[in-house]
Design an enzyme around this catalytic site. Structure first.
Site, PDB file in Angstrom:
ATOM      1  N   ARG A   1      -2.664   7.333   1.612  1.00  0.00           N
ATOM      2  CA  ARG A   1      -2.958   8.592   2.303  1.00  0.00           C
ATOM      3  C   ARG A   1      -1.818   9.174   3.123  1.00  0.00           C
ATOM      4  NH1 ARG A   1      -7.305  11.223   2.677  1.00  0.00           N
ATOM      5  NH2 ARG A   1      -9.078  10.488   1.480  1.00  0.00           N
TER       6      ARG A   1
ATOM      7  N   ARG B   1      -6.077  13.311  -4.047  1.00  0.00           N
ATOM      8  CA  ARG B   1      -7.369  12.871  -3.526  1.00  0.00           C
ATOM      9  C   ARG B   1      -8.284  14.034  -3.120  1.00  0.00           C
ATOM     10  NH1 ARG B   1     -10.572  10.841  -2.413  1.00  0.00           N
ATOM     11  NH2 ARG B   1     -10.701   9.376  -0.684  1.00  0.00           N
TER      12      ARG B   1
ATOM     13  N   ASP C   1      -7.148  -1.377  -6.610  1.00  0.00           N
ATOM     14  CA  ASP C   1      -7.592  -1.940  -5.341  1.00  0.00           C
ATOM     15  C   ASP C   1      -8.054  -3.370  -5.584  1.00  0.00           C
ATOM     16  OD1 ASP C   1      -8.119  -1.208  -2.440  1.00  0.00           O
ATOM     17  OD2 ASP C   1      -9.988  -2.175  -3.009  1.00  0.00           O
TER      18      ASP C   1
ATOM     19  N   ARG D   1       0.834  -1.210   0.000  1.00  0.00           N
ATOM     20  CA  ARG D   1       0.000   0.000   0.000  1.00  0.00           C
ATOM     21  C   ARG D   1       0.873   1.266   0.000  1.00  0.00           C
ATOM     22  NH1 ARG D   1      -5.176  -1.630   2.264  1.00  0.00           N
ATOM     23  NH2 ARG D   1      -5.855   0.416   1.666  1.00  0.00           N
TER      24      ARG D   1
END
Ligand code: CP3
Length: 642
Positions: free
Chosen positions: A328, A337, A373, A324
């Protein structure tokens, strides 16, 4: 060609000596010049602290010198050369214990043939300096010693404190080449206009300007608002040294000219001003994606540490990447985003490529991973997928009985997931040719669990009830998913993925017997269906109790979570297969020395055996400090050099 020019935009220049010439060139190209001289040159012969250090040095009263920066070490030597015989200075230095903080002071010391006693490892903070002084085999008791610390710009209070705590007499040796100009009113005025949002572009023509601007703003209490305002402006830099100074201060560079000359900077910045200012308004510039790129050859990559480790060949350094890694916790990701939803990001090949490459470059990892994803595959199964709720992703469309399974269509990724293949292709084209690209999918069990539960779950009651009460329907569901996954993963490989990873994130809710019965045959069928010769990483969490069975299901490399010791896990799966892992992602919230120690421990457990890929044992957490992730990668590389 028509020359476009600044078209009335306000352009600030921090140049001092040639301030008038800069003002004139900006005006000539249609800009509103704002001149903010930020430097005054100080003669080397005015470095009083350097001379007083030299007197003590010649008198034999200095025991140790810590060279903090390359620029500062150079200024120190040059300043001393204005007063003393250079040979005498170098001889005195050679008698000292010299500590070089990092590659830049090392370079300057080597150029001058000054022997270095201790080189400080990455990431070259005060912690590593102290660690080396405490643990160096030359056993340097600091008690009662005089330690000179070369300083440039700022002093490092924590280092000085730590040296004093160990009983050292600390002599700070600041050196100067630049000071603020005598008249700082224009600089203050410029900062005010910048923070008021009245300036569209900044021209930096020297590395020291960056430092001075921010330090001066900080003294006026304006640093935070200046930083915010600079983010919204086009930042141009005359060349690599200045860009490096900007990066070191956390500022990004939007433009560098073809040659490091002031006139060329103004002219080329003027030529591109319109598009640079527009891109800045629209959000972060697309720095990594060039849609005209075409390279696809895998020649330069097969010998990369990552692909060699997948084949269990020896490597000069342990390869590392982070599950990942584009997410974020990265500032650049959050900026994108802010403008688009997660699904829009996944479905735009340009943005997906941008974030995947930005993450790999920021972290300096040995592999990039497709940005997508594991759950996107549920849409072509006729189910609805939503992100953004507090409970994580939500899937709707009942799958609770055999009839529901029959109704689910076969996954035909060639059409329904074409956007993923396009993203793989563009990412591969724009990524550094030496860096392998991973494709991925969820594993059959984890995907089935998500579909049946409709989202995340603690107990997996629905999944397990389904599995126990209707094994026929369960097998039909997992077979259907598995057939889709084979096509999906081979499609990614066809599009340019160098290796693939299967994520079986939730499989740890099962015991060994259940794994063997309900999962193993399906995962095996996926792995066996993948194009031969392409490495497969088979990852799961909570798998300590059935690593042997997981290995039986297949994979060139088995990914393990932090709840097992890496050496024991490797013994369980056998050394004729690779291993990936397994740092606890929460360690990245710990102090640097803890991160370093945990990395070291895992590397020691791997014992340089071919086939280890360093990674976290689970995906990186969204609020992880970005710099700690970068430091972790540096530690892996620095500590695994062979
Ligand atoms: O950088 C990469 O590794 C590539 C992209 C990637 C994502 N998800 C992007 C993503 C990968 C490989 C995944 C895999 C994934 N997705 C897993 C397995 C990985 C693991 O940690 O074991 C799982 C369980 C999912 C499902 C999923 N997707 C969840 C639970 C969530 C929400 C919670 C969270 O972690 O943010 C997502 C959304 C998601 N997938 C995000 C990203 C960057 C966050 C979306 C956002 O808020 O911007």
């Amino acid at each position: 060609m028509e020359r476009k020019g600044f078209d009335g935009a306000t352009v600030v220049s921090f140049e001092s000596r040639l301030a008038d010439a800069m003002t004139e060139s900006i005006r000539r190209r249609g800009g509103q010049p704002l001149s903010a001289p930020s430097l005054r040159e100080i003669p080397l012969s005015e470095n009083a602290e350097a001379f007083s250090f030299a007197e003590k040095l010649f008198a034999g009263r200095i025991d140790l010198l810590i060279c903090m920066t390359g620029v500062g070490t150079r200024i120190l030597l040059e300043a001393l050369a204005t007063r003393y015989d250079k040979q005498q200075v170098l001889e005195a230095f050679s008698r000292l214990t010299v500590v070089a903080r990092g590659p830049k002071p090392i370079r300057v010391l080597k150029e001058n043939n000054i022997p270095i006693t201790i080189t400080v490892p990455e990431p070259n903070t005060w912690l590593e300096i102290i660690h080396e002084l405490d643990h160096n085999s030359r056993s340097l008791a600091l008690e009662g010693k005089t330690v000179a610390v070369q300083e440039y710009g700022v002093s490092n209070e924590k280092l000085i404190q730590a040296l004093k705590q160990r009983g050292a007499n600390v002599l700070q040796v600041p050196v100067y080449r630049w000071a603020l100009p005598q008249d700082t009113a224009p600089l203050l005025q410029a900062i005010r206009e910048i923070t008021d949002g009245k300036v569209q572009m900044a021209l930096f023509t020297n590395a020291a300007q960056v430092d001075h601007l921010l330090r001066f703003a900080s003294g006026e209490g304006l640093e935070p608002s200046l930083r915010e305002a600079l983010k919204r402006m086009v930042i141009t830099s005359i060349g690599p040294m200045t860009s490096e100074a900007l990066h070191e201060h956390g500022l990004s560079v939007d433009f560098e000219p073809s040659h490091s000359k002031m006139g060329i900077l103004v002219n080329e910045a003027a030529d591109h001003a319109a598009e640079l200012i527009r891109e800045k308004k629209e959000g972060p510039a697309r720095r990594y994606v060039n849609t005209k790129a075409t390279q696809v050859s895998a020649v330069g990559r097969q010998d990369s540490p990552f692909l060699k480790a997948c084949r269990r060949e020896p490597t000069s350094v342990t390869p590392v990447w982070i599950m990942r890694q584009a997410g974020r916790y990265l500032k650049e990701y959050r900026q994108i985003r802010d403008r688009v939803s997660f699904l829009e990001l996944c479905k735009s090949k340009e943005l997906a490529a941008e974030v995947a490459i930005a993450a790999a470059e920021r972290l300096k990892v040995d592999a990039a991973i497709l940005f997508s994803d594991i759950l996107l595959i549920v849409e072509p199964m006729g189910l609805t997928l939503e992100y953004g709720s507090e409970n994580g992703p939500e899937i709707s469309g009942q799958v609770a009985a055999a009839a529901d399974v029959d109704r689910l269509p076969e996954i035909e990724p060639a059409e329904s997931l074409k956007f993923v293949f396009d993203a793989v292709q563009l990412t591969r084209q724009c990524l550094n040719t030496k860096i392998p690209l991973l494709g991925f999918s969820g594993a059959p069990f984890t995907l089935a669990a998500y579909i049946i539960e409709g989202g995340a779950s603690k107990s997996f009651v629905n999944t397990k009830r389904f599995m126990y009460s209707d094994p026929g329907a369960w097998n039909a569901l997992l077979q259907k998913i598995s057939r889709g996954l084979v096509k999906y993963l081979n499609g990614q490989i066809e599009a340019g993925a160098d290796a693939v990873q299967l994520f079986d994130t939730w499989v740890g809710c099962l015991g060994p017997e259940e794994y063997e019965q309900y999962v193993l045959p399906h995962t095996r069928s996926v792995i066996q269906g993948i194009k031969p010769g392409v490495p497969v990483i088979h990852f799961g969490t909570g798998t300590a109790g059935f690593l042997r069975q997981m290995r039986e299901a297949g994979g060139d490399v088995i990914g393990v979570d932090p709840r097992v010791e890496l050496d024991q896990a490797w013994a369980a799966i056998g050394t004729d297969v690779g291993i990936q892992g397994n740092l606890d992602p929460v360690v990245l919230f710990a102090p640097r020395e803890v991160i370093r120690a945990k990395v070291k421990r895992i590397l020691e457990q791997a014992a340089s055996r071919p086939g280890h890929i360093f990674n976290l044992g689970q995906g990186i957490l969204p609020n992880t400090p970005e710099e700690n992730a970068v430091a972790m990668v540096e530690y892996v590389h620095a500590l695994s050099q062979r």
